[in-house]
Design a protein around this motif. Structure first.
Motif, PDB file in Angstrom:
ATOM      1  N   SER A 181       0.841  -1.197   0.000  1.00 50.57           N
ATOM      2  CA  SER A 181       0.000   0.000   0.000  1.00 50.57           C
ATOM      3  C   SER A 181       0.877   1.247   0.000  1.00 50.57           C
ATOM      4  N   TYR A 182       0.356   2.348  -0.526  1.00 44.47           N
ATOM      5  CA  TYR A 182       1.107   3.601  -0.570  1.00 44.47           C
ATOM      6  C   TYR A 182       0.135   4.760  -0.399  1.00 44.47           C
ATOM      7  N   LEU A 183       0.705   5.919  -0.066  1.00 46.42           N
ATOM      8  CA  LEU A 183      -0.080   7.136   0.162  1.00 46.42           C
ATOM      9  C   LEU A 183       0.249   8.136  -0.943  1.00 46.42           C
ATOM     10  N   SER A 184      -0.775   8.596  -1.639  1.00 44.70           N
ATOM     11  CA  SER A 184      -0.568   9.570  -2.719  1.00 44.70           C
ATOM     12  C   SER A 184      -0.429  10.991  -2.147  1.00 44.70           C
ATOM     13  N   ALA A 185       0.020  11.870  -3.002  1.00 45.75           N
ATOM     14  CA  ALA A 185       0.201  13.275  -2.607  1.00 45.75           C
ATOM     15  C   ALA A 185      -0.375  14.182  -3.693  1.00 45.75           C
ATOM     16  N   TYR A 186      -1.121  15.196  -3.251  1.00 48.79           N
ATOM     17  CA  TYR A 186      -1.600  16.218  -4.180  1.00 48.79           C
ATOM     18  C   TYR A 186      -0.488  17.251  -4.374  1.00 48.79           C
ATOM     19  N   VAL A 187      -0.185  17.526  -5.629  1.00 45.80           N
ATOM     20  CA  VAL A 187       0.878  18.476  -5.958  1.00 45.80           C
ATOM     21  C   VAL A 187       0.230  19.676  -6.665  1.00 45.80           C
ATOM     22  N   LYS A 188       0.356  20.855  -6.038  1.00 42.96           N
ATOM     23  CA  LYS A 188      -0.187  22.093  -6.611  1.00 42.96           C
ATOM     24  C   LYS A 188       0.973  23.002  -7.015  1.00 42.96           C
ATOM     25  N   LEU A 189       0.983  23.416  -8.294  1.00 41.45           N
ATOM     26  CA  LEU A 189       2.044  24.263  -8.822  1.00 41.45           C
ATOM     27  C   LEU A 189       1.459  25.636  -9.191  1.00 41.45           C
ATOM     28  N   ARG A 190       2.285  26.653  -8.961  1.00 44.53           N
ATOM     29  CA  ARG A 190       1.890  28.011  -9.331  1.00 44.53           C
ATOM     30  C   ARG A 190       3.149  28.789  -9.744  1.00 44.53           C
ATOM     31  N   TYR A 191       3.055  29.412 -10.931  1.00 47.87           N
ATOM     32  CA  TYR A 191       4.178  30.218 -11.429  1.00 47.87           C
ATOM     33  C   TYR A 191       3.629  31.279 -12.402  1.00 47.87           C
ATOM     34  N   SER A 192       4.431  32.236 -12.707  1.00 42.29           N
ATOM     35  CA  SER A 192       4.046  33.342 -13.597  1.00 42.29           C
ATOM     36  C   SER A 192       4.693  33.146 -14.961  1.00 42.29           C
ATOM     37  N   ASP A 193       3.855  33.166 -16.010  1.00 42.99           N
ATOM     38  CA  ASP A 193       4.347  32.988 -17.372  1.00 42.99           C
ATOM     39  C   ASP A 193       5.142  34.221 -17.777  1.00 42.99           C
TER      40      ASP A 193
END
Length: 384
Positions: free
Chosen positions: A28-40
Motif C-alpha cells: 500500500s502507498y499514500l498519494s500526494a496532491y501536488v499544486k504548482l503556481r508560477y508566472s508565465d
C-alpha cells in the motif's frame, strides 16, 4: 521430535498469515496532491495546476508542506559531497533527480540545507511513472516522488529564471492490488496452507502406521522362529544319579533354584541347563542364553539353510547303478555268481529307516525296516 514437528506445523499458518498481512501493508502507498503556481514570462499570467501525481516515501512524514522550488547547485542528482542549495525565499522545497545514490542521501543533503520538503523526480524514459521510495535513514522529512515529465518541466522553468511555487498535500491510500484480488489471493493462500498442513499430518499418520505394521510383522516372525527353535531344544527329565540333581554348584540361572528329581530341564546348544518353565518365556523375549548370550536363532537358521542345501543336492541325483545280489556256494570247489531272475535296483532309498523326532531328547534307538523286496531269499544247496 514428533511434538516439535506438530508445534511447527501449528505455527506455520500463523506465520504465513502474518507475513501476508505485512506484505499487504508494504504493498500500500499514500498519494500526494501536488499544486504548482508560477508566472508565465511571456504573458505575465499566473499558471496554476493541481494533480494527484505524487507518492509519499515509505519513511516520509505524512503531512503537508509548501514553498518555492530550489534545484541543487552543480549536481542535479545531489550525490556529491557538500552539496548546496541557493534559496531566495523561505520556506523552500528541494527538487532532485533520481539516480547514482540512495534516496536517504539525497533527502539528508536537502534537509541539512534547510529544505521544508524534498521532491525527487524519476529518471529519463519512465514518463510520469513513480516508485515507492525507501529511505529509512531520513525519516524526519517530508519526501515525495513525481514523474520524470513533470519534474523535467519544472526544472526547465526554474533554469529559465521562472520562480515556481509548490504545495504538497496528503492524498489517498492505495494498494498495489485491488481489494477483490487481494481477498482472493489471501483466501487461496489460506486454503493452500491448510491443505499442505493436512497432507503433512496425513503423511505422518500413514508413515507411523506403516512402521508399526512392519514392526509387528517382524516381531511375529521373530516369535515364530523363536518358538520353532525352542521346540527343537533338548528337553529331558532329571533322574536320580544325574550330576545336576541337588547340586550346589549347578542351579537355574533364571530362578536361582537348584535342580530337583523329576524336573524337566532344557539344555541349550551351548550346553547350559535351565528349568523348562523358566527358560521358555525367557527365550520368547530374549532368544539368547542368559549366561553366555548364545543366540538360539542363529543355530536355527543354520539348520534351515543346511536342510535346504541337502534337499537341493538330493534332487540333483539322476543316476544310480543297479545292485546285483550274488550267492556263493560252499559245496563247490569254485565260486560261481548266481544272479536272480531279475535285478533289483534301489535308487536313493536306504534299507534302514530312522525315525526323526522334533526334539532330540526323545529320540530312541533306530529301528531297521526291511524292504519287502529284500525278503526274497536265494537258496543254494540248502543255504541262504
Amino acid at each position: 521430535m514428533a511434538r516439535m514437528s506438530s508445534s511447527s506445523c501449528v505455527w506455520l499458518p500463523v506465520l504465513v498469515l502474518q507475513c501476508c498481512f505485512q506484505l499487504s501493508a508494504s504493498l500500500s502507498y499514500l498519494s500526494a496532491y501536488v499544486k504548482l503556481r508560477y508566472s508565465d514570462r511571456w504573458t505575465n499570467e499566473t499558471v496554476a495546476s493541481i494533480c494527484e501525481c505524487g507518492v509519499f516515501g515509505a519513511h516520509s512524514l505524512q503531512k503537508s508542506a509548501s514553498g518555492g522550488i530550489v534545484l541543487p547547485n552543480a549536481d542535479p542528482l545531489a550525490c556529491s559531497m557538500n552539496i548546496t542549495f541557493t534559496a531566495s525565499h523561505e520556506p523552500w522545497i528541494a527538487l532532485i533527480k533520481k539516480g547514482n545514490c540512495s534516496y536517504s542521501q539525497k533527502i539528508l543533503a536537502a534537509w541539512r540545507n534547510g529544505a521544508s520538503a524534498v521532491v525527487i523526480y524519476n529518471i529519463d524514459g519512465t514518463g510520469n511513472d513513480t516508485n515507492i521510495m525507501s529511505h529509512p535513514d531520513a525519516d524526519d522529512a517530508v519526501a515525495i516522488m513525481i514523474g520524470n515529465i513533470q519534474g523535467t518541466e519544472i526544472t526547465n522553468l526554474i533554469k529559465s529564471g521562472t520562480d515556481v511555487y509548490m504545495a504538497i498535500a496528503v492524498g489517498k491510500s492505495y494498494s498495489l492490488w485491488s481489494a477483490a484480488k487481494w481477498a482472493y489471493a489471501l483466501s487461496f493462500t489460506f486454503i493452500g496452507i491448510t491443505a499442505i498442513t493436512l497432507f503433512y499430518f496425513a503423511f505422518l499418520f500413514f508413515k507411523r502406521m506403516y512402521r508399526n505394521q512392519q514392526l509387528r510383522m517382524q516381531l511375529r516372525e521373530i516369535k515364530r522362529v523363536a518358538e520353532s527353535a525352542i521346540a527343537q531344544l533338548e528337553v529331558r527329565t532329571l533322574r536320580r544319579g544325574d550330576p545336576e540333581v541337588d547340586s550346589e554348584e549347578t542351579s537355574c540361572a533364571i530362578c536361582t533354584d537348584s535342580f530337583q528329581h523329576n524336573e524337566k530341564v532344557t539344555v541349550l546348544p551351548c550346553r547350559h541347563l535351565y528349568h523348562k518353565k523358566c527358560i521358555e518365556p525367557w527365550l520368547l523375549e530374549h532368544p539368547t542364553c542368559p549366561i553366555c548370550k548364545y543366540n538360539i536363532l542363529k543355530s536355527k537358521m543354520d539348520e534351515e539353510s543346511s536342510e535346504q542345501h541337502s534337499s537341493s543336492s538330493s534332487l540333483d541325483v539322476s543316476f544310480c547303478p543297479p545292485v546285483v545280489m550274488t550267492v556263493t556256494s560252499t559245496h563247490q570247489h569254485h565260486t560261481s555268481d548266481v544272479q536272480t531272475s531279475e535285478n533289483h535296483v534301489y535308487c536313493g532309498m536306504d534299507v534302514q529307516t530312522q525315525h526323526i523326532y522334533e526334539n532330540p531328547a526323545f529320540e530312541e534307538e533306530p529301528q531297521t525296516l526291511e524292504h519287502p523286496n529284500i525278503n526274497n531269499q536265494i537258496t543254494t544247496n540248502g543255504e541262504v
